[in-house]
Scaffold this motif. Structure first.
Motif, mmCIF file in Angstrom:
data_model
loop_
_atom_site.group_PDB
_atom_site.id
_atom_site.type_symbol
_atom_site.label_atom_id
_atom_site.label_comp_id
_atom_site.label_asym_id
_atom_site.label_seq_id
_atom_site.Cartn_x
_atom_site.Cartn_y
_atom_site.Cartn_z
ATOM 1 N N LEU A 65 -72.933 52.432 11.119
ATOM 2 C CA LEU A 65 -73.711 53.455 10.801
ATOM 3 C C LEU A 65 -75.021 53.633 11.679
ATOM 4 N N ALA A 66 -75.666 52.721 11.665
ATOM 5 C CA ALA A 66 -77.078 52.667 12.160
ATOM 6 C C ALA A 66 -77.061 53.121 13.684
ATOM 7 N N ILE A 67 -75.940 52.147 14.268
ATOM 8 C CA ILE A 67 -75.760 52.205 15.711
ATOM 9 C C ILE A 67 -75.094 53.650 16.217
ATOM 10 N N GLY A 68 -73.934 53.836 15.270
ATOM 11 C CA GLY A 68 -73.037 54.918 15.332
ATOM 12 C C GLY A 68 -73.617 56.329 15.463
ATOM 13 N N MET A 69 -74.586 56.554 14.433
ATOM 14 C CA MET A 69 -75.260 57.791 14.042
ATOM 15 C C MET A 69 -76.075 58.210 15.532
ATOM 16 N N PRO A 70 -76.985 57.446 16.246
ATOM 17 C CA PRO A 70 -77.538 58.047 17.408
ATOM 18 C C PRO A 70 -76.604 58.052 18.479
ATOM 19 N N LEU A 71 -75.675 57.362 18.530
ATOM 20 C CA LEU A 71 -74.636 57.453 19.727
ATOM 21 C C LEU A 71 -73.947 58.656 19.841
ATOM 22 N N VAL A 72 -73.484 59.026 18.431
ATOM 23 C CA VAL A 72 -72.568 60.130 18.204
ATOM 24 C C VAL A 72 -73.390 61.471 18.593
ATOM 25 N N LEU A 73 -74.519 61.590 17.888
ATOM 26 C CA LEU A 73 -75.508 62.742 17.955
ATOM 27 C C LEU A 73 -76.111 62.822 19.425
ATOM 28 N N GLY A 74 -76.310 61.530 20.086
ATOM 29 C CA GLY A 74 -76.642 61.700 21.513
ATOM 30 C C GLY A 74 -75.813 62.261 22.515
ATOM 31 N N SER A 75 -74.571 61.630 22.031
ATOM 32 C CA SER A 75 -73.493 62.310 23.015
ATOM 33 C C SER A 75 -73.065 63.657 22.976
ATOM 34 N N LEU A 76 -73.287 64.345 21.629
ATOM 35 C CA LEU A 76 -72.943 65.584 21.354
ATOM 36 C C LEU A 76 -74.171 66.415 22.167
#
Length: 188
Positions: free
Chosen positions: A22-33
């Motif tokens: 989740l720590a890695i996934g959250m900025p990845l998803v938000l940054g992609s959006l």
């Protein structure tokens, strides 16, 4: 750090980075959006009409830096290291630094997510410059704050991000400076 002491993180913002995925996934998803609509603007008339900075990498470099998830994954994992240090430290000073570093992490993440819409969607180069200067300063502050509690591991993860933000600040500043007073191209 009296300013940071004036507010507490909601518990969920401590829980998210406790899980490395989740720590890695959250900025990845938000940054992609946040960055998703950028390619249309970069290939459109407004961006192409801007006077360019003296030193500017090709557009594909930006795709490599941001779409290859290295910087977002690194900042996410640094937040995981920070919360692990917060949870395991017996030193009140290290625990406080970890907590303050996590506050700075969320502040910089918000500033990061705000920059792309400001610059590319709203076409507000000056406001984007204020944002990225604040983002860069906050990220360096976060990196310094987390260095001791994470035994330098977060610094290794965050230093490429700090360097990239420094260069991106130069680019934004150059775009702002060289294009002051330019009339907006309406067809994007």
């Amino acid at each position: 750090m009296s300013y940071l002491s004036s507010f507490d993180l909601p518990p969920v913002l401590l829980d998210i980075p406790r899980n490395a995925v989740l720590a890695i996934g959250m900025p990845l998803v938000l940054g992609s959006l946040s960055g998703y609509p950028t390619s249309k603007v970069v290939n459109g008339p407004w961006y192409k009409s801007l006077q360019r900075p003296v030193v500017e990498p090709p557009n594909r470099v930006f795709g490599i830096v941001w779409s290859v998830p290295i910087l977002y994954a690194s900042m996410g994992y640094a937040s995981h290291l920070a919360v692990k240090a917060y949870d395991s430290s017996l030193s009140p000073a290290s625990r406080a630094d970890s907590y303050d570093g996590l506050k700075l992490y969320y502040i910089q993440l918000g500033l990061n997510l705000l920059w792309t819409p400001l610059f590319f969607m709203a076409k507000q180069k000056g406001l984007a410059l204020v944002d990225i200067v604040t983002l860069t300063g906050t990220t360096f502050w976060m990196t310094a704050t987390l260095n001791h509690p994470t035994a330098g591991r977060s610094t290794l993860l965050l230093m490429p991000y700090c360097l990239w933000l420094t260069f991106a600040t130069y680019l934004n500043g150059s775009f702002w400076f060289w294009n002051r007073g330019q009339k907006e191209v309406k067809k994007d």
